[in-house]
Design a protein around this motif. Sequence first.
Motif, mmCIF file in Angstrom:
data_model
loop_
_atom_site.group_PDB
_atom_site.id
_atom_site.type_symbol
_atom_site.label_atom_id
_atom_site.label_comp_id
_atom_site.label_asym_id
_atom_site.label_seq_id
_atom_site.Cartn_x
_atom_site.Cartn_y
_atom_site.Cartn_z
ATOM 1 N N TYR A 209 1.713 7.093 6.989
ATOM 2 C CA TYR A 209 2.753 6.462 6.177
ATOM 3 C C TYR A 209 2.146 5.681 5.011
ATOM 4 O O TYR A 209 1.059 5.132 5.100
ATOM 5 C CB TYR A 209 3.587 5.519 7.042
ATOM 6 C CG TYR A 209 4.236 6.206 8.217
ATOM 7 C CD1 TYR A 209 5.349 7.018 8.043
ATOM 8 C CD2 TYR A 209 3.725 6.050 9.507
ATOM 9 C CE1 TYR A 209 5.945 7.663 9.114
ATOM 10 C CE2 TYR A 209 4.310 6.690 10.594
ATOM 11 C CZ TYR A 209 5.421 7.501 10.389
ATOM 12 O OH TYR A 209 6.004 8.145 11.449
ATOM 13 N N ASP A 210 2.873 5.657 3.896
ATOM 14 C CA ASP A 210 2.525 4.817 2.759
ATOM 15 C C ASP A 210 3.813 4.545 1.983
ATOM 16 O O ASP A 210 4.899 4.907 2.442
ATOM 17 C CB ASP A 210 1.446 5.451 1.873
ATOM 18 C CG ASP A 210 1.822 6.843 1.390
ATOM 19 O OD1 ASP A 210 3.038 7.083 1.132
ATOM 20 O OD2 ASP A 210 0.926 7.699 1.240
ATOM 21 N N THR A 211 3.688 3.905 0.829
ATOM 22 C CA THR A 211 4.897 3.542 0.083
ATOM 23 C C THR A 211 5.710 4.761 -0.341
ATOM 24 O O THR A 211 6.928 4.672 -0.507
ATOM 25 C CB THR A 211 4.540 2.713 -1.165
ATOM 26 O OG1 THR A 211 3.546 3.419 -1.925
ATOM 27 C CG2 THR A 211 3.988 1.350 -0.771
ATOM 28 N N LEU A 229 3.796 -1.973 3.610
ATOM 29 C CA LEU A 229 2.941 -0.810 3.379
ATOM 30 C C LEU A 229 2.019 -0.972 2.180
ATOM 31 O O LEU A 229 0.848 -0.574 2.224
ATOM 32 C CB LEU A 229 3.812 0.448 3.227
ATOM 33 C CG LEU A 229 4.487 0.938 4.512
ATOM 34 C CD1 LEU A 229 5.385 2.137 4.221
ATOM 35 C CD2 LEU A 229 3.462 1.291 5.586
ATOM 36 N N GLU A 230 2.517 -1.558 1.101
ATOM 37 C CA GLU A 230 1.665 -1.728 -0.078
ATOM 38 C C GLU A 230 0.483 -2.652 0.219
ATOM 39 O O GLU A 230 -0.633 -2.412 -0.239
ATOM 40 C CB GLU A 230 2.489 -2.279 -1.242
ATOM 41 C CG GLU A 230 1.694 -2.361 -2.542
ATOM 42 C CD GLU A 230 2.558 -2.750 -3.731
ATOM 43 O OE1 GLU A 230 2.009 -2.858 -4.845
ATOM 44 O OE2 GLU A 230 3.786 -2.930 -3.549
ATOM 45 N N GLU A 233 -2.421 -0.894 2.240
ATOM 46 C CA GLU A 233 -3.020 0.334 1.705
ATOM 47 C C GLU A 233 -4.544 0.260 1.680
ATOM 48 O O GLU A 233 -5.229 1.249 1.964
ATOM 49 C CB GLU A 233 -2.484 0.611 0.301
ATOM 50 C CG GLU A 233 -1.087 1.200 0.279
ATOM 51 C CD GLU A 233 -0.578 1.456 -1.131
ATOM 52 O OE1 GLU A 233 -1.239 1.000 -2.098
ATOM 53 O OE2 GLU A 233 0.471 2.107 -1.266
ATOM 54 N N SER A 237 -7.111 2.845 3.494
ATOM 55 C CA SER A 237 -8.146 3.515 2.690
ATOM 56 C C SER A 237 -9.521 3.302 3.300
ATOM 57 O O SER A 237 -10.346 4.238 3.362
ATOM 58 C CB SER A 237 -8.125 2.991 1.258
ATOM 59 O OG SER A 237 -6.924 3.344 0.606
#
Length: 314
Positions: A209-211, A229-230, A233, A237
């Motif tokens: 999942y991400d933005t 989510l932001e 990140e 990563s």
Amino acid sequence: MENQPSIILGIWSWGSGAVGGDQIFGNRLEETDLESVFNEAMRKGLYGWDTAFVYGMGASENILGSFVRNVERESIYLSTKFTPQIAEISANPVADMLEGSLKRLGTDYVDMYWIHNPADVEKWTPYIAPLVKSGKIRSIGVSNHNLDQIRRAQDILSADGVNLSAVQNHYSLLYRSSEKAGILDYCKENGLSFWAYMVLEQGAISGKYDTQHPLPVGSQRGHTYNPMLERIEDLVSAMRAIGNKYGLSPAQVAIAWAIAKGTTPIIGVTKISQVDDTAMAMKVPLEADDILTLEKVADGAGVDTRGSWENPMD
């Protein structure tokens, strides 16, 4: 089964209903969806399963029980819980909730039985010892307890001739309160196993999942994690970069990290691929520098993932 597994498969998201997979995770998974997942886990030597009556108000236990009935009881390790908030008024509410769990799971004993939270340590803990002596519980654990509550539960149990075996708390790269409060060290010093739940933060740090690809909208986990989510990140990563060194996904890195910290991770599984990923992650030890890097980046995210049901550990 006497031997506690080094990793546990969690099934909170199995089944639908109150506090069940549909409400919390945005899933609608029943026996036909999950039988192959169970069978693959058993083939891979992943034989530990953690559930609770409160997960779907019996739905999760019912699904697992339908599979348990098809295997040798001694080949599987079953863990379930007494949740004080839903206890009925009776002479022994703990025994009553356990009896319901045993029927749903299709067994006459559980390997680990937990007091799900410390609603009243003095009230609920004394009910447990007789159930151990009866043979219906092999081991006792406490979940979501802080260090003082763990110690008090130990004292109450030992006075009745039984021992506490384990602690189960929320523990992840993003939420290390049990470590900071000294609970992990206490468990090591006193021969208690520490079971880490939400190691993947309900999938938020799995790399899936991400933005641009949020968690299921309308689910409780989507409501909790999508706004974060932001900010996480950079952690995902870093997990991906470290995973590339070992041929691991971000989710597998999180599992390997939890194992490296000396915990017994509880990993939720709903797909065969997740079972396979978990089995692989168990075999890859992370280096000390990797652990330090992950924790530094995680701390920099500045998010608080403590669940609404959890009290602070410090």
